[in-house]
Write an enzyme that holds these catalytic residues in place. Sequence first.
Site, PDB file in Angstrom:
ATOM      1  N   ARG A  61       0.846  -1.195   0.000  1.00 14.63           N
ATOM      2  CA  ARG A  61       0.000   0.000   0.000  1.00 14.63           C
ATOM      3  C   ARG A  61       0.882   1.246   0.000  1.00 14.63           C
ATOM      4  O   ARG A  61       0.603   2.232  -0.679  1.00 14.63           O
ATOM      5  CB  ARG A  61      -0.941   0.025   1.205  1.00 14.63           C
ATOM      6  N   TYR A 114     -16.565  17.441 -15.410  1.00 11.78           N
ATOM      7  CA  TYR A 114     -16.911  16.029 -15.426  1.00 11.78           C
ATOM      8  C   TYR A 114     -17.882  15.755 -14.279  1.00 11.78           C
ATOM      9  O   TYR A 114     -17.663  16.188 -13.139  1.00 11.78           O
ATOM     10  CB  TYR A 114     -15.641  15.184 -15.290  1.00 11.78           C
ATOM     11  N   ASP A 187      -7.145  19.162 -14.572  1.00 13.55           N
ATOM     12  CA  ASP A 187      -7.460  17.819 -15.053  1.00 13.55           C
ATOM     13  C   ASP A 187      -7.040  17.768 -16.514  1.00 13.55           C
ATOM     14  O   ASP A 187      -7.661  18.373 -17.377  1.00 13.55           O
ATOM     15  CB  ASP A 187      -8.961  17.559 -14.898  1.00 13.55           C
ATOM     16  N   LYS A 212      -8.259   6.548 -19.296  1.00 11.42           N
ATOM     17  CA  LYS A 212      -8.584   7.074 -20.611  1.00 11.42           C
ATOM     18  C   LYS A 212      -7.365   6.967 -21.543  1.00 11.42           C
ATOM     19  O   LYS A 212      -6.911   5.880 -21.836  1.00 11.42           O
ATOM     20  CB  LYS A 212      -9.085   8.514 -20.455  1.00 11.42           C
TER      21      LYS A 212
END
Length: 410
Positions: A61, A114, A187, A212
Amino acid sequence: MTNHAHPHDDDWASAGFSTRAIHAGQDPDPTTGAVVPPIYATSTYKQDGVGGLRGGYEYSRSANPTRTALESALAAAEGGAAGFAFSSGLAAEDTLLRAALRPGDHVVVPNDAYGGTYRLIARVFGPWGIEHTPVDLSDPDAVLAAIQPGRTKVVWVETPTNPLLGIADIAVLAAHARAAGALLVVDNTFATPYLQQPLALGADVVVHSTTKYIGGHSDVVGGALVVADGAQLPVGLDGPTGTTNLADAVRFHQNASGAVAGPFDAWLTLRGLKTLAVRMDRHESNARAVAEFLEGHDAVTSVIYPGLESHPGHEVAARQMSGFGGMVSFRTGSESSALAFCGATHVFTLAESLGGVESLVEHPHKMTHGSVAGTALEVPDDLVRLSVGIEDVADLIADLDAALAAGRDA
């Protein structure tokens, strides 16, 4: 925490984009000479005595060598000081906002952000005491007016925006945010680091849904943050590590919250990054041809693509981007014709998401942006969004032509 950056990353700092994307953080394995970073499918690491960590690794982690390779490569691609890989784009956004905000703070957001970003800020952080103001990012004066000195800690930018492909002047907005002691967050998912470098224009941190274009093959979900060299937390805020360094705070929160990219997901994303440049060249050339075709079609009332001179943000986009990307939106004049079009394509697949090698079509009002219906961010019901893939462009245009005929008959 230990810095897990690869020792030779600086060797690639002055190289071109494609060279950095292929080599930064990805030195051949010292044991075998393998040119592809291994998938380190391990949760923990043997210590050489208590606290004797090999390379700083103790628990996956906190850090994993496959993820380190991806994070180093992403930082090099964006020209940033530190990269962080997450299990999704929204996990990256959530981690950043927790690091940068406290109850009572204020965020400026795009008025066509978004939908997932808006839902996170309005419905998750809202009850936590965070206020937000939607604003047209293409109007710097409107952004300046929306900033509340002393309260605004983050100015959140998408450029191009999703799905209306609005363009914001990153350098101007960075100056406004800096003057207010706020972070400018960009972004960069739609533009990608190949076509736009927000950190070089003054942004403090870049956000990606690596699902994406960076992943590029619709086979992995992920997110990333890349922090600019020297970036600090908003004025007046101390981080959990006792410093004001933004990367330190993000690193702490990434580990403390734990929404990290797993090793196989990191490996897939890293593989996608290596071919980003060549894919984006094809995405863009196809998108430009599609936009020009749609602009001349009588069943289309308007086409939205930053590469068209008809786009109001064309000049700004041309100044701060090296290309205009693979996303095209257009309007059909009615919801019924838009829905009929979306149901009639063959090469374009009706699906959410974007940025993969295959072309996708969607109806934002009912699909990706359903969460903002009834808000200031609601999108037109006749809007269609295309993620233009890398298929043969003649096939794409023929498919659009046939689907437009079906939409006209609806």
